[in-house]
Scaffold this active site. Structure first.
Site, PDB file in Angstrom:
ATOM      1  CG  HIS A  27     -71.206   3.963 -24.578  1.00 32.79           C
ATOM      2  ND1 HIS A  27     -72.825   2.984 -24.560  1.00 32.79           N
ATOM      3  CD2 HIS A  27     -71.218   4.241 -24.400  1.00 32.79           C
ATOM      4  CE1 HIS A  27     -71.863   3.444 -22.682  1.00 32.79           C
ATOM      5  NE2 HIS A  27     -70.510   3.853 -23.001  1.00 32.79           N
ATOM      6  CG  HIS A  54     -73.512   8.787 -31.618  1.00 32.37           C
ATOM      7  ND1 HIS A  54     -73.664  11.040 -31.923  1.00 32.37           N
ATOM      8  CD2 HIS A  54     -75.128   9.054 -31.571  1.00 32.37           C
ATOM      9  CE1 HIS A  54     -74.433  11.013 -30.747  1.00 32.37           C
ATOM     10  NE2 HIS A  54     -74.701  10.024 -31.380  1.00 32.37           N
ATOM     11  CG  HIS A  56     -79.212   6.444 -31.566  1.00 30.55           C
ATOM     12  ND1 HIS A  56     -78.713   5.883 -30.469  1.00 30.55           N
ATOM     13  CD2 HIS A  56     -78.231   7.523 -31.810  1.00 30.55           C
ATOM     14  CE1 HIS A  56     -77.383   6.819 -29.953  1.00 30.55           C
ATOM     15  NE2 HIS A  56     -77.744   8.154 -31.036  1.00 30.55           N
ATOM     16  CB  THR A 140     -80.619   9.717 -27.382  1.00 32.62           C
ATOM     17  OG1 THR A 140     -79.873   9.911 -27.707  1.00 32.62           O
ATOM     18  CG2 THR A 140     -81.670  10.705 -27.954  1.00 32.62           C
ATOM     19  CB  THR A 141     -76.177   9.770 -24.523  1.00 30.65           C
ATOM     20  OG1 THR A 141     -76.026  10.898 -24.701  1.00 30.65           O
ATOM     21  CG2 THR A 141     -75.882   9.412 -26.114  1.00 30.65           C
TER      22      THR A 141
END
Ligand SMILES: [Zn+2]
Length: 194
Positions: A27, A54, A56, A140-141
């Site tokens: 993802h 991570h 985005h 947000t996942t």
């Protein structure tokens, strides 16, 4: 966001240089410390161990209506499951030397953190001005559990166009739409921390 302003207690970042594993979870691209318990933040008197960061693309938050090409999430979690995320917005500009070791490993990253190691100084990945915009929200996942302490750095960091393109070559459009605040209280720290 139309934040109210208050003098918030600054977040204390207990981040240090550490061996990091870079991996691709299907993802997004993540980095995690390979030694547990070495890095943490203190937010409102509570210590949250650092789990991973991570990316985005594009950003999931806007400041003054402006969306950014990238947003990095530093995810922290207590033993009893309390989550605090620090969001760092990225704008195009000068190349970012602190992020270079991570960017260099993106293309090679597979699903196993230990396969792609590098040295990262986590503290240098943050903006110098660490004043934050804060609200209580959701992840947000998928799952989107409420109760996450969100802390978005008001000052973006810069990366070069090439560095940003290295992220977006791996993933683009891995953001949720910008979320309405649903009457939440959003608070901007009135005294920037340096
Ligand atoms: Zn995220």
């Amino acid at each position: 966001m139309n934040p109210t302003t208050a003098d918030l207690t600054n977040i204390v970042f207990n981040y240090k240089a550490d061996e990091a594993g870079i991996f691709n979870n299907g993802h997004t691209v993540e980095a995690e410390p390979l030694t547990e318990g070495e890095n943490s933040i203190v937010l409102d008197g509570l210590t949250y161990p650092f789990l991973q960061l991570h990316m985005h693309a594009p950003s999931e938050h806007e400041i003054n209506g402006q969306r950014f090409p990238l947003e990095i999430h530093f995810v922290h979690k207590t033993e009893d499951g309390k989550i605090a995320v620090v969001g760092v917005l990225v704008k195009e500009g000068a190349a970012n030397a602190a992020w270079a070791p991570f960017v260099a490993k993106i293309a090679a990253a597979d699903a196993v953190p230990e396969d792609t190691k590098t040295e990262l100084d986590w503290s240098t990945l943050l903006p110098t001005d660490q004043s934050t915009i804060r609200y209580d929200g959701s992840l947000t996942t998928p799952g989107c559990s409420e109760g996450v302490k969100w802390n978005v750095m008001a000052t973006p960091i810069t990366m070069s166009a090439d560095q940003i393109a290295t992220f977006t070559a791996a993933y683009s459009n891995d953001s949720r739409p910008v979320q309405p605040l649903n009457g939440r209280t959003v608070t901007l720290d009135s005294t920037p921390a340096k």
